[in-house]
Design an enzyme around this catalytic site. Structure first.
Site, PDB file in Angstrom:
ATOM      1  N   ASP A 210      -5.017 -34.626  38.438  1.00  0.00           N
ATOM      2  CA  ASP A 210      -4.324 -34.308  37.189  1.00  0.00           C
ATOM      3  C   ASP A 210      -3.066 -35.170  37.047  1.00  0.00           C
ATOM      4  O   ASP A 210      -2.304 -35.335  38.003  1.00  0.00           O
ATOM      5  CB  ASP A 210      -3.931 -32.818  37.249  1.00  0.00           C
ATOM      6  N   GLU A 272      -6.978 -38.904  36.222  1.00  0.00           N
ATOM      7  CA  GLU A 272      -6.639 -38.620  34.827  1.00  0.00           C
ATOM      8  C   GLU A 272      -5.331 -39.357  34.555  1.00  0.00           C
ATOM      9  O   GLU A 272      -4.261 -38.893  34.929  1.00  0.00           O
ATOM     10  CB  GLU A 272      -6.430 -37.126  34.577  1.00  0.00           C
TER      11      GLU A 272
HETATM   12  C1  GLC Z   1      -3.520 -32.577  32.361  1.00  0.00           C
HETATM   13  C2  GLC Z   1      -4.511 -31.472  32.089  1.00  0.00           C
HETATM   14  C3  GLC Z   1      -3.941 -30.601  31.025  1.00  0.00           C
HETATM   15  C4  GLC Z   1      -2.656 -29.998  31.533  1.00  0.00           C
HETATM   16  C5  GLC Z   1      -1.685 -31.081  31.975  1.00  0.00           C
HETATM   17  C6  GLC Z   1      -0.583 -30.513  32.804  1.00  0.00           C
HETATM   18  O1  GLC Z   1      -3.341 -33.416  31.267  1.00  0.00           O
HETATM   19  O2  GLC Z   1      -5.752 -32.010  31.769  1.00  0.00           O
HETATM   20  O3  GLC Z   1      -4.839 -29.597  30.631  1.00  0.00           O
HETATM   21  O4  GLC Z   1      -2.057 -29.243  30.534  1.00  0.00           O
HETATM   22  O5  GLC Z   1      -2.313 -32.035  32.786  1.00  0.00           O
HETATM   23  O6  GLC Z   1      -1.058 -30.133  34.064  1.00  0.00           O
END
Ligand code: GLC
Ligand code: MG
Length: 544
Positions: A210, A272
């Site tokens: 994440d 991500e």
């Molecule tokens: C990422 C996740 C999202 C979350 C954010 C903070 O972007 O995919 O859902 O709100 O991180 O952890």
């Protein structure tokens, strides 16, 4: 690719399960691990290779579980650690790999570390696991800098010291309940190496990381003046954001890679990282870093032949420079479902947050284009991620009543941004059952729209032409023609390419396009017209 051996993740299709909304076993309106385990056979039967589960760890759920209070357990909402073990074992028995979510940028404010930090003094080791600073101005009344939270509002919150006096400020790039960790602190690094091992030892096949571009911040916490700081802005090299995509993040992933490699070549890290341009993104998948990085520039590309061709070409070329595969994706739990995004004729600047009173999408157009887009994506070499419900053609819930909203974006922006709830609605399994078969009761943590019945899995199962059957056919053919490990060659000016013996054509034109003489259609996102031509917004796989 430098690797001559084929590994599962080089061409895997990975299905994202959003545990809150996949299947509820106990009727409390919240999806759970036993619910997931019970439906794994349906995913096997769909034809995917792996699942990625969004967080199921203990959490006060202020950001739907992306606020983790304990990285080594399961929230009672979702079950127990024993249920996680069962889920992993059942997936493996069905030859499905399991990827779990790792949230290293921040913890929950309920994590023992943050509670200890609040109870301890400024400058203490407990505070140094997070980013605490004195405020600016007289009395330290102003935040240390002007950074903004991704969900709206300032990125700093002031605490009261244990003696009750106004105290230091802590950084949270997301919600106020998600304090950012200080990744310069060796204790933080050691802790996450241990968390990786904890889940690897339980048998998981990898981690979706994440906010992978956020862990390291510019040491000076310098202010940043850039007019368009949204996720799609491409700031110039000499004005790079001080909180995103810092050079230092790469050391972290190099170290993690050695841990994963010690478990063999089959365990993976997927980033991500909302990073532009693609050449910056591919730095996360250099040979000694992560295995995959979501290709968000592809997700957000315009629906035109030129835009699609450009982003596909650039993605493959840039990834090739580091010997990485490309990881395609069209939908996830943070963005508008692609069946809705593509239902607007104008390209949307918004990534999420359609609600009552907003211009509504053309649902039929969106679904038609989404089917064409998916069929195109599944013909591309590399790995691909699907988001639960897209195999049903589910649209975004774009008319959810505002009272039902739960995304912190909605609250922190004081209703300016509606947030991401519309893509997170519990999915329909059975048209005529309570909660459309999501669970045994009518309960559902977000309201399900009445149209869910027509999208239910049981209405589509075995029905020729349904979206579910389209996904099944595509996944089967992708496998039998080895498209995921193939090579793409463009054929002509339209969006038309060859991958091995399969030719792929998406028609973006106003008028239908004829297939070459002797073409034999393998699968098509919609029926061809009466003259055997490919209509507008349709993708076809064929051989000649
Ligand atoms: C990422 C996740 C999202 C979350 C954010 C903070 O972007 O995919 O859902 O709100 O991180 O952890
Ligand atoms: Mg439940």
């Amino acid at each position: 690719m430098p690797d001559t051996t084929r590994l599962w993740w080089h061409d895997a299709v990975i299905y994202q399960v959003y545990p809150r909304s996949f299947a509820d076993s106990d009727g409390d309106g919240m999806g759970d691990l036993p619910g997931i385990t019970a439906h794994l056979a349906d995913l096997r039967d769909l034809g995917v290779d792996a699942v990625w589960l969004s967080p199921f760890y203990p959490s006060p759920q202020h950001d739907a579980g992306y606020d983790v209070a304990d990285y080594r357990d399961v929230d009672p909402l979702f079950g127990t650690l024993g249920d996680a073990d069962k889920m992993i074992a059942e997936a493996h028995a069905l030859s499905l790999r399991v990827i779990v979510d790792l949230v290293p940028n921040h913890t929950s404010s309920e994590h023992v570390w943050f509670r200890a930090a609040l109870a301890a003094a400024p400058g203490s080791p407990e505070r140094q696991r997070y980013i605490f600073r004195d405020g600016r101005g007289p009395g330290g009344d102003e935040p240390p800098n002007g950074w903004r939270s991704t969900f709206g509002g300032p990125a700093w919150t002031r605490v009261s010291e244990p003696d009750g006096t106004p105290g230091q400020w802590y950084l949270h790039l997301f919600d106020v309940t998600q304090p950012d960790l200080d990744w310069d602190n060796p204790e933080v690094r050691a802790e996450f190496l241990d968390v990786l091992r904890f889940w690897l030892d339980r048998g998981v096949d990898g981690f979706r990381v994440d906010v992978a571009h956020g862990l390291v911040k510019d040491r000076d916490l310098a202010d940043w003046d850039y007019p368009d700081a949204g996720p799609w802005s491409v700031p110039p090299e000499d004005n790079r954001p001080p909180m995103w995509d810092q050079e230092g993040v790469h050391d972290i992933y190099r170290q993690w890679r050695t841990v994963l490699d010690s478990y063999g070549p089959d365990r993976i890290l997927v980033a991500e990282a909302w990073v532009q341009p693609i050449s910056r993104l591919t730095r996360y998948v250099r040979p000694d870093e992560m295995h995959q990085a979501f290709n968000f520039p592809y997700l957000f590309a315009g629906w035109t032949a030129a835009d699609q061709r450009k982003v596909i070409t650039q993605s493959l070329a840039d990834n090739a420079t580091v010997g990485a595969i490309t990881t395609w994706v069209l939908s996830n739990h943070d963005v508008l479902r692609h069946s809705t995004r593509l239902g607007y004729r104008e390209r949307l600047r918004k990534l999420s947050g359609i609600g009552v009173g907003d211009p509504q999408p053309d649902v039929a157009l969106g679904l038609r284009r989404a089917r064409a887009a998916t069929l195109q994506m599944l013909a591309l070499p590399g790995s691909a991620y699907l988001y639960q419900g897209e195999e049903l053609g589910l649209p975004e819930h774009t008319e959810m009543p505002d009272e039902a909203r739960q995304d912190p974006t909605w609250f922190r922006s004081e209703g300016v941004e509606r947030g991401r709830d519309g893509c997170r609605v519990p999915i329909p399994w059975e048209a005529d059952a309570p909660s459309y078969g999501f669970g045994p009761s009518d309960n559902s943590w977000l309201p399900q729209p009445a149209v869910w019945a027509e999208y239910a899995r049981d209405r589509q199962n075995g029905v020729p032409g349904s979206t579910l059957e389209l996904y099944r056919s595509a996944l089967r053919l992708r496998r039998s023609h080895s498209l995921g490990t193939g090579t793409l060659t463009w054929e002509d000016a339209a969006l038309s390419f060859r991958n091995g013996d399969v030719r792929v054509l998406t028609n973006f034109d106003e008028s239908p396009v004829a297939l070459p003489v002797g073409a034999s259609v393998l699968v098509s996102s919609e029926p061809l017209d009466a003259d055997g031509r490919v209509p507008t917004d349709v993708t076809v796989w064929f051989t000649t």
